[in-house]
Design a protein around this motif. Structure first.
Motif, PDB file in Angstrom:
ATOM      1  N   SER A  73       0.820  -1.223   0.000  1.00  0.00           N
ATOM      2  CA  SER A  73       0.000   0.000   0.000  1.00  0.00           C
ATOM      3  C   SER A  73       0.852   1.271   0.000  1.00  0.00           C
ATOM      4  O   SER A  73       0.331   2.374  -0.119  1.00  0.00           O
ATOM      5  N   ALA A  74       2.177   1.131   0.154  1.00  0.00           N
ATOM      6  CA  ALA A  74       3.098   2.274   0.067  1.00  0.00           C
ATOM      7  C   ALA A  74       4.362   1.827  -0.659  1.00  0.00           C
ATOM      8  O   ALA A  74       4.648   0.629  -0.766  1.00  0.00           O
ATOM      9  N   ASP A  75       5.112   2.808  -1.169  1.00  0.00           N
ATOM     10  CA  ASP A  75       6.315   2.510  -1.965  1.00  0.00           C
ATOM     11  C   ASP A  75       7.594   2.567  -1.148  1.00  0.00           C
ATOM     12  O   ASP A  75       8.524   1.786  -1.364  1.00  0.00           O
ATOM     13  N   VAL A  76       7.651   3.554  -0.245  1.00  0.00           N
ATOM     14  CA  VAL A  76       8.890   3.869   0.472  1.00  0.00           C
ATOM     15  C   VAL A  76       8.563   4.034   1.948  1.00  0.00           C
ATOM     16  O   VAL A  76       7.484   4.531   2.297  1.00  0.00           O
ATOM     17  N   VAL A  77       9.494   3.623   2.810  1.00  0.00           N
ATOM     18  CA  VAL A  77       9.322   3.824   4.248  1.00  0.00           C
ATOM     19  C   VAL A  77      10.185   4.991   4.704  1.00  0.00           C
ATOM     20  O   VAL A  77      11.346   5.110   4.321  1.00  0.00           O
ATOM     21  N   SER A  78       9.594   5.868   5.505  1.00  0.00           N
ATOM     22  CA  SER A  78      10.377   6.829   6.272  1.00  0.00           C
ATOM     23  C   SER A  78      10.447   6.196   7.651  1.00  0.00           C
ATOM     24  O   SER A  78       9.483   6.231   8.409  1.00  0.00           O
ATOM     25  N   TYR A  96      15.988  -4.706   1.263  1.00  0.00           N
ATOM     26  CA  TYR A  96      15.595  -3.298   1.422  1.00  0.00           C
ATOM     27  C   TYR A  96      16.870  -2.482   1.561  1.00  0.00           C
ATOM     28  O   TYR A  96      17.857  -2.961   2.131  1.00  0.00           O
ATOM     29  N   ARG A  97      16.850  -1.243   1.045  1.00  0.00           N
ATOM     30  CA  ARG A  97      18.050  -0.409   1.123  1.00  0.00           C
ATOM     31  C   ARG A  97      17.700   1.022   1.531  1.00  0.00           C
ATOM     32  O   ARG A  97      16.747   1.600   1.006  1.00  0.00           O
ATOM     33  N   ALA A  98      18.473   1.573   2.466  1.00  0.00           N
ATOM     34  CA  ALA A  98      18.326   2.976   2.867  1.00  0.00           C
ATOM     35  C   ALA A  98      19.113   3.836   1.889  1.00  0.00           C
ATOM     36  O   ALA A  98      20.242   3.478   1.528  1.00  0.00           O
ATOM     37  N   PHE A  99      18.522   4.972   1.465  1.00  0.00           N
ATOM     38  CA  PHE A  99      19.209   5.779   0.453  1.00  0.00           C
ATOM     39  C   PHE A  99      19.369   7.255   0.821  1.00  0.00           C
ATOM     40  O   PHE A  99      20.063   7.996   0.127  1.00  0.00           O
ATOM     41  N   VAL A 100      18.760   7.708   1.901  1.00  0.00           N
ATOM     42  CA  VAL A 100      19.019   9.079   2.367  1.00  0.00           C
ATOM     43  C   VAL A 100      18.696   9.147   3.861  1.00  0.00           C
ATOM     44  O   VAL A 100      17.704   8.593   4.316  1.00  0.00           O
ATOM     45  N   ALA A 108      13.674   1.614   0.948  1.00  0.00           N
ATOM     46  CA  ALA A 108      12.683   1.015   0.052  1.00  0.00           C
ATOM     47  C   ALA A 108      13.149  -0.377  -0.367  1.00  0.00           C
ATOM     48  O   ALA A 108      14.330  -0.711  -0.249  1.00  0.00           O
ATOM     49  N   PRO A 109      12.238  -1.174  -0.891  1.00  0.00           N
ATOM     50  CA  PRO A 109      12.663  -2.457  -1.455  1.00  0.00           C
ATOM     51  C   PRO A 109      13.701  -2.200  -2.552  1.00  0.00           C
ATOM     52  O   PRO A 109      13.565  -1.232  -3.323  1.00  0.00           O
TER      53      PRO A 109
END
Length: 346
Positions: free
Chosen positions: A85-90, A106-110, A234-235
């Motif tokens: 239901s969502a694309d990215v996690v904060s 999953y990878r953190a990018f910022v 995000a995945p």
């Protein structure tokens, strides 16, 4: 836009190829303009860069139409992305490691926070004679949501002092006024939360702080290294399919990170929704000042961060086998570096 290596060399000169690369990335079309971000406790200072990016129009500036769904805690936000239901996690950085242990990439990018910015306090009403960690045995500890970062800090603290997670009762109380009420009304004996909740309870004397990860010094003393906290992750499949969208999200967050450091508490309090102030602007501003050092100035994840988070998880999660984890696969600074080139001055 198609540019051959030969043309790129002609345009930039061999020495300038790397500086040209971000311009080529930026010139490419966004794969996805509508992005749904899931967050657990949006009003928390832990996620302040996300709110600033939204409120100041940084997502729109990048051509993005971002909608943000707010949940009670980070574990719930992650469930939204897992469920589609969502694309990215904060959310908290260490969730990327937990997901890898379950076979999901999953990878953190910022980065939003370079310290967990979580405070744990005991109720002065319920536990007036608190002497040390052993006194927590049998007590009710409120966290944003079970399995969230606020829970992780409690579990790590208990393990460090020879206690088991089962020695206490973990209760989800959310990340706003409800959390403050739960402590003040005596429903819980201690609380693990972030600002402004912690400051709302600490400043009037409702709690005695026993763990404070709002400063880099305290964080490094507790965890033995840099402990990256709030981030966008995000995945891997989303990042691979949407590199330009991922870059645009990163650009917006890096701008927010930089603006926060320049703006100061008064300016920030004017920009965030009034509900974030929990009815007390002075306390909110004091909380911003206390947490400012823990917020990332540039969105870059510290090099030793994944290793520190891995050690923390292995220390308290009984079913977590750190030897099978590749920390290099849960984070990247590629997008944040390009964002810093684009927005060198914020």
């Amino acid at each position: 836009m198609s540019v051959t290596r030969r043309e790129l060399l002609k345009m930039a000169g061999a020495a300038g190829v790397m500086s040209m690369a971000p311009a080529i990335v930026r010139a490419q079309k966004l794969e996805k303009t509508k992005v749904q971000i899931a967050v657990g406790g949006k009003p928390l200072i832990y996620y302040l860069p996300l709110t600033i990016a939204e409120a100041r129009g940084y997502f729109k500036d990048e051509g993005l139409d971002v909608s943000i769904a707010d949940f009670a805690g980070g574990s719930k936000a992650l469930q939204a992305v897992v469920g589609g239901s969502a694309d990215v996690v904060s959310g908290a950085f260490e969730h990327t490691l937990s997901m890898q242990s379950k076979g999901q990439a999953y990878r953190a990018f910022v980065l939003q926070g370079r310290a967990p910015m979580i405070g744990v306090g005991v109720s002065k009403k319920n536990m007036p004679n608190y002497k040390g960690p052993a006194d927590l045995k049998g007590k009710k500890i409120g966290v944003t949501a079970p399995g969230s970062s606020t829970n992780m800090v409690v579990s790590f603290f208990l393990a460090k002092h020879g206690l088991k997670a089962s020695d206490v009762s973990i209760i989800g109380v959310g990340a706003g006024a409800g959390a403050v009420t739960a402590l003040r009304s005596g429903q819980i004996d201690a609380i693990s939360n972030t600002d402004p909740v912690v400051s709302m309870l600490e400043l009037p004397g409702d709690i005695q702080i026993i763990i404070d990860t709002r400063t880099l010094k305290d964080t490094q003393a507790i965890f033995g290294g840099n402990m990256p906290a709030g981030c966008l992750y995000a995945p891997q499949a989303f990042i691979d399919a949407n590199p330009n969208t991922t870059q645009a999200l990163t650009n917006a967050l890096v701008r927010a990170d930089k603006w926060i450091q320049k703006a100061g508490a008064d300016e920030i309090a004017k920009v965030v929704p009034e509900t974030y102030l929990l009815g007390d602007p002075a306390v909110y501003k004091a909380a911003i000042t206390k947490s400012l050092e823990g917020l990332s100035p540039d969105g870059l994840i510290p090099e030793d961060g994944a290793a520190t988070a891995l050690k923390a998880l292995a220390a308290y999660q009984a079913d977590f086998d750190g030897s099978k984890i590749d920390p290099s696969k849960v984070w990247t600074n590629d997008f944040a570096r390009r964002a810093n080139e684009k927005y060198a001055n914020g």
